[in-house]
Write an enzyme that holds these catalytic residues in place. Sequence first.
Site, PDB file in Angstrom:
ATOM      1  CG  HIS A   1     -40.632 -74.671 -13.538  1.00 36.02           C
ATOM      2  ND1 HIS A   1     -40.467 -73.428 -14.805  1.00 36.02           N
ATOM      3  CD2 HIS A   1     -39.298 -74.865 -13.214  1.00 36.02           C
ATOM      4  CE1 HIS A   1     -39.201 -73.214 -14.872  1.00 36.02           C
ATOM      5  NE2 HIS A   1     -38.543 -74.074 -14.157  1.00 36.02           N
TER       6      HIS A   1
ATOM      7  CG  HIS B   1     -37.086 -71.566 -10.185  1.00 37.39           C
ATOM      8  ND1 HIS B   1     -35.942 -71.387 -10.073  1.00 37.39           N
ATOM      9  CD2 HIS B   1     -37.476 -72.203 -11.366  1.00 37.39           C
ATOM     10  CE1 HIS B   1     -35.072 -71.684 -11.220  1.00 37.39           C
ATOM     11  NE2 HIS B   1     -36.099 -72.256 -11.963  1.00 37.39           N
TER      12      HIS B   1
HETATM   13  P1  5GP Z   1     -34.971 -72.834 -14.996  1.00 43.42           P
HETATM   14  O1  5GP Z   1     -34.550 -72.883 -16.257  1.00 43.42           O
HETATM   15  O2  5GP Z   1     -34.064 -72.254 -13.847  1.00 43.42           O
HETATM   16  O3  5GP Z   1     -35.511 -73.979 -14.458  1.00 43.42           O
HETATM   17  O4  5GP Z   1     -36.340 -71.908 -14.901  1.00 43.42           O
HETATM   18  C1  5GP Z   1     -36.072 -70.506 -15.068  1.00 43.42           C
HETATM   19  C2  5GP Z   1     -37.292 -69.867 -15.369  1.00 43.42           C
HETATM   20  O5  5GP Z   1     -37.232 -68.215 -15.119  1.00 43.42           O
HETATM   21  C3  5GP Z   1     -37.690 -69.787 -16.812  1.00 43.42           C
HETATM   22  O6  5GP Z   1     -38.732 -70.434 -17.259  1.00 43.42           O
HETATM   23  C4  5GP Z   1     -37.479 -68.354 -17.003  1.00 43.42           C
HETATM   24  O7  5GP Z   1     -38.374 -67.888 -18.457  1.00 43.42           O
HETATM   25  C5  5GP Z   1     -38.030 -67.543 -15.958  1.00 43.42           C
HETATM   26  N1  5GP Z   1     -37.245 -66.277 -15.765  1.00 43.42           N
HETATM   27  C6  5GP Z   1     -36.062 -65.957 -15.902  1.00 43.42           C
HETATM   28  N2  5GP Z   1     -35.985 -64.641 -15.600  1.00 43.42           N
HETATM   29  C7  5GP Z   1     -37.482 -64.130 -15.136  1.00 43.42           C
HETATM   30  C8  5GP Z   1     -37.673 -62.960 -14.700  1.00 43.42           C
HETATM   31  O8  5GP Z   1     -37.119 -61.841 -14.731  1.00 43.42           O
HETATM   32  N3  5GP Z   1     -39.075 -62.822 -14.479  1.00 43.42           N
HETATM   33  C9  5GP Z   1     -39.925 -63.940 -14.726  1.00 43.42           C
HETATM   34  N4  5GP Z   1     -41.127 -63.839 -14.452  1.00 43.42           N
HETATM   35  N5  5GP Z   1     -39.319 -65.131 -14.891  1.00 43.42           N
HETATM   36  C10 5GP Z   1     -38.130 -65.289 -15.181  1.00 43.42           C
END
Ligand code: 5GP
Length: 132
Positions: free
Chosen positions: A99, A97
């Site tokens: 951001h 993903h």
């Molecule tokens: P990472 O830490 O992997 O770069 O980012 C993961 C992101 O996914 C985090 O900002 C977290 O808030 C978001 N996230 C995790 N689970 C969900 C979910 O079920 N729905 C949404 N909309 N965001 C999620």
Amino acid sequence: MCVFCKIAAGEIPCTKVYEDEHVLAFLDINPVTQGHTLIIPKKHADDFTQCPSYLVARMHGIARKLAKHYDGILKPNGYHFLSNAKTAAGQSVFHVHFHLIPRYDATDGLDFAFRGTERHKLDPATQKKLHL
Ligand code: 5GP
Ligand code: ZN
């Protein structure tokens, strides 16, 4: 199935801001600033090092369109576009993903800064080795 595959399949709800055949964008459930958005490919890949370049390019294209669109609504003063790959980089959901994080000012709640130091400088031999 991972949590983002479930979101892509419609099994877990999300606040969608964009969808096409290959890509989905939705608001982060725990936003670090107003408008914090996640852009994912519908097909699972663990992180951006595993994801085909055409999909990364597509996600970048969507990020550009969303940023232009958000400019007129949220009126931020800048954006981050970034992807964390693997635990050491802070990845917590292991479905690639990007951001898209609108930035407003230094007090918008996100403390994100590059603080370079001499101690991270590579010696010339290692620098040379890094050339692909
Ligand atoms: P990472 O830490 O992997 O770069 O980012 C993961 C992101 O996914 C985090 O900002 C977290 O808030 C978001 N996230 C995790 N689970 C969900 C979910 O079920 N729905 C949404 N909309 N965001 C999620
Ligand atoms: Zn997945």
